[in-house]
Write a protein that holds these residues in place. Structure first.
Motif, PDB file in Angstrom:
ATOM      1  N   PHE A 226       2.648 -90.302  -1.502  1.00  0.00           N
ATOM      2  CA  PHE A 226       2.012 -88.840  -1.490  1.00  0.00           C
ATOM      3  C   PHE A 226       3.302 -87.922  -1.443  1.00  0.00           C
ATOM      4  O   PHE A 226       3.312 -86.795  -1.742  1.00  0.00           O
ATOM      5  N   ASP A 227       4.248 -88.364  -0.583  1.00  0.00           N
ATOM      6  CA  ASP A 227       5.496 -87.902  -0.332  1.00  0.00           C
ATOM      7  C   ASP A 227       6.393 -87.568  -1.286  1.00  0.00           C
ATOM      8  O   ASP A 227       7.038 -86.811  -1.494  1.00  0.00           O
ATOM      9  N   ASP A 228       6.270 -88.504  -2.348  1.00  0.00           N
ATOM     10  CA  ASP A 228       6.859 -88.366  -3.779  1.00  0.00           C
ATOM     11  C   ASP A 228       6.420 -87.785  -4.944  1.00  0.00           C
ATOM     12  O   ASP A 228       7.003 -87.585  -5.746  1.00  0.00           O
ATOM     13  N   LEU A 229       5.203 -87.152  -4.631  1.00  0.00           N
ATOM     14  CA  LEU A 229       4.598 -86.687  -5.833  1.00  0.00           C
ATOM     15  C   LEU A 229       5.451 -85.141  -5.878  1.00  0.00           C
ATOM     16  O   LEU A 229       5.525 -84.514  -4.992  1.00  0.00           O
ATOM     17  N   PRO A 230       5.315 -84.744  -7.381  1.00  0.00           N
ATOM     18  CA  PRO A 230       6.013 -83.512  -7.470  1.00  0.00           C
ATOM     19  C   PRO A 230       5.112 -82.395  -7.309  1.00  0.00           C
ATOM     20  O   PRO A 230       3.829 -82.630  -6.960  1.00  0.00           O
ATOM     21  N   ASP A 231       5.627 -81.132  -7.250  1.00  0.00           N
ATOM     22  CA  ASP A 231       4.807 -79.987  -6.800  1.00  0.00           C
ATOM     23  C   ASP A 231       3.929 -79.600  -7.858  1.00  0.00           C
ATOM     24  O   ASP A 231       2.907 -78.625  -7.720  1.00  0.00           O
ATOM     25  N   ASP A 232       4.016 -79.964  -9.006  1.00  0.00           N
ATOM     26  CA  ASP A 232       2.850 -79.723 -10.213  1.00  0.00           C
ATOM     27  C   ASP A 232       1.791 -80.681 -10.307  1.00  0.00           C
ATOM     28  O   ASP A 232       0.971 -80.832 -11.160  1.00  0.00           O
ATOM     29  N   ALA A 233       1.804 -81.760  -9.234  1.00  0.00           N
ATOM     30  CA  ALA A 233       0.799 -82.769  -9.188  1.00  0.00           C
ATOM     31  C   ALA A 233      -0.485 -82.341  -8.009  1.00  0.00           C
ATOM     32  O   ALA A 233      -0.179 -81.282  -7.403  1.00  0.00           O
ATOM     33  N   PHE A 234      -1.292 -83.047  -7.941  1.00  0.00           N
ATOM     34  CA  PHE A 234      -2.550 -82.869  -7.096  1.00  0.00           C
ATOM     35  C   PHE A 234      -2.303 -83.874  -5.986  1.00  0.00           C
ATOM     36  O   PHE A 234      -2.508 -84.981  -6.685  1.00  0.00           O
ATOM     37  N   ALA A 235      -2.894 -83.931  -5.001  1.00  0.00           N
ATOM     38  CA  ALA A 235      -3.068 -84.906  -4.065  1.00  0.00           C
ATOM     39  C   ALA A 235      -4.453 -84.790  -3.419  1.00  0.00           C
ATOM     40  O   ALA A 235      -4.513 -83.946  -2.588  1.00  0.00           O
ATOM     41  N   LEU A 236      -5.313 -85.662  -3.865  1.00  0.00           N
ATOM     42  CA  LEU A 236      -6.662 -85.412  -3.412  1.00  0.00           C
ATOM     43  C   LEU A 236      -6.914 -86.582  -2.559  1.00  0.00           C
ATOM     44  O   LEU A 236      -6.902 -87.953  -2.875  1.00  0.00           O
ATOM     45  N   VAL A 237      -7.311 -86.468  -1.422  1.00  0.00           N
ATOM     46  CA  VAL A 237      -7.512 -87.287  -0.612  1.00  0.00           C
ATOM     47  C   VAL A 237      -8.943 -87.284   0.325  1.00  0.00           C
ATOM     48  O   VAL A 237      -9.750 -86.147   0.290  1.00  0.00           O
ATOM     49  N   ASN A 238      -9.430 -88.347   0.680  1.00  0.00           N
ATOM     50  CA  ASN A 238     -10.751 -88.564   1.389  1.00  0.00           C
ATOM     51  C   ASN A 238     -10.794 -88.058   2.757  1.00  0.00           C
ATOM     52  O   ASN A 238     -10.123 -88.321   3.582  1.00  0.00           O
ATOM     53  N   ALA A 239     -11.423 -86.813   2.988  1.00  0.00           N
ATOM     54  CA  ALA A 239     -11.465 -86.212   4.059  1.00  0.00           C
ATOM     55  C   ALA A 239     -12.419 -86.911   5.263  1.00  0.00           C
ATOM     56  O   ALA A 239     -12.215 -86.589   6.350  1.00  0.00           O
ATOM     57  N   ASP A 240     -13.053 -87.769   4.783  1.00  0.00           N
ATOM     58  CA  ASP A 240     -14.055 -88.548   5.605  1.00  0.00           C
ATOM     59  C   ASP A 240     -13.356 -89.701   6.256  1.00  0.00           C
ATOM     60  O   ASP A 240     -13.683 -90.452   7.224  1.00  0.00           O
ATOM     61  N   LEU A 260     -18.181 -86.631   1.637  1.00  0.00           N
ATOM     62  CA  LEU A 260     -19.458 -86.844   2.040  1.00  0.00           C
ATOM     63  C   LEU A 260     -20.209 -85.877   3.229  1.00  0.00           C
ATOM     64  O   LEU A 260     -21.266 -85.838   3.311  1.00  0.00           O
ATOM     65  N   ARG A 261     -19.294 -85.772   4.124  1.00  0.00           N
ATOM     66  CA  ARG A 261     -19.476 -85.081   5.484  1.00  0.00           C
ATOM     67  C   ARG A 261     -18.944 -83.840   5.734  1.00  0.00           C
ATOM     68  O   ARG A 261     -19.448 -82.872   6.492  1.00  0.00           O
ATOM     69  N   GLU A 262     -17.649 -83.750   5.556  1.00  0.00           N
ATOM     70  CA  GLU A 262     -17.011 -82.581   5.915  1.00  0.00           C
ATOM     71  C   GLU A 262     -16.716 -81.491   5.043  1.00  0.00           C
ATOM     72  O   GLU A 262     -17.088 -81.525   3.672  1.00  0.00           O
ATOM     73  N   VAL A 263     -16.192 -80.365   5.382  1.00  0.00           N
ATOM     74  CA  VAL A 263     -15.911 -79.333   4.449  1.00  0.00           C
ATOM     75  C   VAL A 263     -14.683 -79.777   3.685  1.00  0.00           C
ATOM     76  O   VAL A 263     -13.687 -80.248   4.099  1.00  0.00           O
ATOM     77  N   ALA A 264     -14.782 -79.612   2.181  1.00  0.00           N
ATOM     78  CA  ALA A 264     -13.977 -80.250   1.380  1.00  0.00           C
ATOM     79  C   ALA A 264     -13.856 -79.210   0.084  1.00  0.00           C
ATOM     80  O   ALA A 264     -14.749 -78.637  -0.307  1.00  0.00           O
ATOM     81  N   SER A 265     -12.703 -79.599  -0.597  1.00  0.00           N
ATOM     82  CA  SER A 265     -12.662 -79.169  -1.983  1.00  0.00           C
ATOM     83  C   SER A 265     -13.655 -79.542  -2.881  1.00  0.00           C
ATOM     84  O   SER A 265     -14.331 -78.798  -3.819  1.00  0.00           O
ATOM     85  N   TYR A 266     -14.152 -80.906  -2.775  1.00  0.00           N
ATOM     86  CA  TYR A 266     -15.179 -81.419  -3.597  1.00  0.00           C
ATOM     87  C   TYR A 266     -16.072 -82.227  -2.659  1.00  0.00           C
ATOM     88  O   TYR A 266     -15.707 -83.016  -1.946  1.00  0.00           O
ATOM     89  N   ARG A 267     -17.541 -81.912  -2.462  1.00  0.00           N
ATOM     90  CA  ARG A 267     -18.547 -82.735  -1.906  1.00  0.00           C
ATOM     91  C   ARG A 267     -19.578 -83.059  -2.649  1.00  0.00           C
ATOM     92  O   ARG A 267     -19.970 -82.896  -3.737  1.00  0.00           O
ATOM     93  N   ALA A 268     -20.207 -84.274  -2.052  1.00  0.00           N
ATOM     94  CA  ALA A 268     -21.382 -84.958  -2.680  1.00  0.00           C
ATOM     95  C   ALA A 268     -22.224 -85.237  -1.453  1.00  0.00           C
ATOM     96  O   ALA A 268     -21.961 -85.273  -0.356  1.00  0.00           O
ATOM     97  N   ARG A 269     -23.644 -85.472  -1.934  1.00  0.00           N
ATOM     98  CA  ARG A 269     -24.617 -85.704  -0.819  1.00  0.00           C
ATOM     99  C   ARG A 269     -25.584 -86.854  -1.761  1.00  0.00           C
ATOM    100  O   ARG A 269     -25.932 -86.739  -2.924  1.00  0.00           O
ATOM    101  N   ILE A 270     -25.814 -88.033  -0.959  1.00  0.00           N
ATOM    102  CA  ILE A 270     -26.946 -89.014  -1.580  1.00  0.00           C
ATOM    103  C   ILE A 270     -28.184 -88.375  -1.241  1.00  0.00           C
ATOM    104  O   ILE A 270     -28.825 -88.061   0.167  1.00  0.00           O
TER     105      ILE A 270
END
Length: 486
Positions: A226-240, A260-270
């Motif tokens: 992730f440190d090496d990703l360029p500034d025009d990329a996205f870094a999508l990480v699991n907040a859980d 599935l639990r935290e406030v995040a950019s993208y959330r899901a629920r079972i």
């Protein structure tokens, strides 16, 4: 394909170049056994072998140029030498040059983490194909160029093979490439110089400490991606995952999260979970999927988040995701005629095994017995063995410890180390059967109608490796064979 040597080494910050010739080059190799009459040989220092020891062999076999950190002794007037400080980086640049920098012509997304890499990368590839895009896949199971399947030997191939593969993807008109990125690959420079448009972090837990030595080093290597990703990329990480946001600390890429639990950019629920699948809600939209368990819900929200970051339409994306099928050997279920449910899963780390067991326990009824068959691979991280056994016993009704690719180790020693994680009072729940086939047969025999048999550790693998020999062995075939007899 041919390129002049000067084109191949363009952009390489070399210390010294010896020789004025500019020959045509037909391939770039780092294995001296693969050298041909128009090759550039790159002497790379590996974990076990130093390529500099084979420079003379490469020259004898016709290498026209050598990229190395240390010049060989002797006079070789017909060979051009390029001395560099880092052969891995030089090879990455040379490979990109030779294959016309194919990663820059694709939307390349890398997936890293202890568990979930294969599932997320494969489902992204399958989703892209369902949406009508041309796409490639680099994964543990296989490499794909659109619908063309290519066998694979590593989770992440070497950087030369990757550039060649992506060049073929470009030629085939692919828009996207989805790639598993292992920690070994990051550490060994196998993804050096690739132009990623996005990176996904699934989770990190106890694994590969035989290679990385410490957990902190394992995290550091994952983070480097992730440190090496360029500034025009996205870094999508699991907040859980408690280590998720660590991946964001130094990256220039845009910070995105899923949860599935935290406030995040993208959330899901079972909404509902069964052995046949689950009802999942993503950003207020519900759909049915054949996947089971929280870990798979997490994988699916990662797929959704990446798809949205790639600009895919929300409605079309959810429709495509509702059509996705399970990845081979990942919570793959089979039913016996008598009503026993078999689950085959690749879980070979404590965290992965815990996830699968919890997924089953969240669905099974109190009267249903859960019998788990599990082992641990030889010549790998020994510290995880007692932890895996402890997880199995804690979350199962009965446990059968057995062999799982013992490689050069004695299976009984591996099982003895697993037993160290089990309290004496709990050992009444445990059987030890060295022969994996017999262990699976025993589990199927013990199971009564309605019970569940989990066979963990090998998943999609179709071999058993013992003392350097691989023989055919497929957990899925074995369990079906015994179920057919019931």
């Amino acid at each position: 394909m041919q390129k002049r040597l000067s084109e191949c080494i363009k952009g390489i910050d070399y210390i010294e170049k010896i020789g004025n010739a500019d020959p045509f080059i037909e391939d770039i190799v780092f294995d001296s056994r693969a050298v041909g009459p128009h090759s550039v040989f790159v002497a790379v220092r590996g974990t076990h072998v130093d390529g500099h020891e084979f420079v003379q062999d490469a020259i004898a076999d016709g290498a026209l140029a050598v990229i190395c950190e240390q010049l060989p002794v002797g006079n070789h007037p017909n060979v051009v030498f390029v001395k560099v400080t880092d052969s891995h980086k030089a090879m990455a640049q040379a490979a990109a040059n030779f294959y016309d920098d194919p990663s820059s012509k694709l939307k390349l997304v890398g997936v890293t983490g202890t568990n979930g890499k294969t599932t997320i990368a494969t489902l992204l590839y399958n989703t892209a194909r369902l949406l009508g895009f041309k796409a490639g896949l680099c994964s543990t199971l296989a490499n794909y160029i659109n619908d063309k399947k290519l066998e694979t030997t590593h989770t992440t191939p070497d950087v030369v093979t990757l550039n060649k593969l992506m060049s073929e993807m470009v030629d085939a008109g692919c828009d996207y490439c989805f790639m598993e990125v292992s920690s070994h690959a990051v550490h060994q420079g196998r993804v050096e110089g690739l132009d990623f448009k996005g990176g996904i972090f699934s989770n990190i837990s106890h694994d590969h400490l035989d290679y990385h030595k410490t957990f902190d080093e394992y995290i550091r290597v994952k983070k480097k991606f992730f440190d090496d990703l360029p500034d025009d990329a996205f870094a999508l990480v699991n907040a859980d995952d408690k280590h998720g946001r660590v991946m964001h600390q130094n990256t220039k890429a845009s910070h995105k999260t899923y949860s599935l639990r935290e406030v995040a950019s993208y959330r899901a629920r079972i909404v509902e979970g069964l052995f046949e699948g689950m009802q999942l809600s993503i950003e207020g939209e519900e759909f049915w999927t054949p996947f089971v368990g929280r870990f798979n819900a997490s994988n699916l929200i990662a797929v959704y988040g990446a798809g949205r970051e790639l600009g895919w339409d929300k409605k079309e994306l959810l429709v495509a995701m509702s059509q996705l099928k399970s990845v081979g050997g990942r919570f793959e279920t089979v039913r016996s005629k008598s009503g026993v449910t078999g689950v085959v899963d690749y879980a070979h780390t404590p965290d992965a095994l815990k996830n699968v067991l919890e997924a089953i326990n969240n669905i099974r009824r109190p009267e249903q017995t859960l019998i788990t068959v599990v082992g641990a691979g030889g010549n790998r991280d020994t510290a995880k063995r007692p932890v895996m056994a402890a997880e199995a016993v804690k979350n199962s009704s009965k446990v059968i410890l057995t062999s799982d690719n013992p490689r050069d180790e004695e299976p009984q020693i591996i099982i003895d180390q697993m037993m160290e994680g089990i309290q004496f009072a709990e050992r009444i729940k445990v059987l030890t059967i060295l022969d994996r086939r017999e262990a699976i047969r025993t589990a199927c025999t013990l199971a009564q109608p309605g019970d569940i048999v989990l066979v963990a550790g090998k998943g999609h693998e179709t071999y058993q490796e013992v003392k350097g020999q691989r023989s055919h062995f497929d957990d899925r075939e074995i369990i079906r064979e015994f179920f057919d007899q019931q």
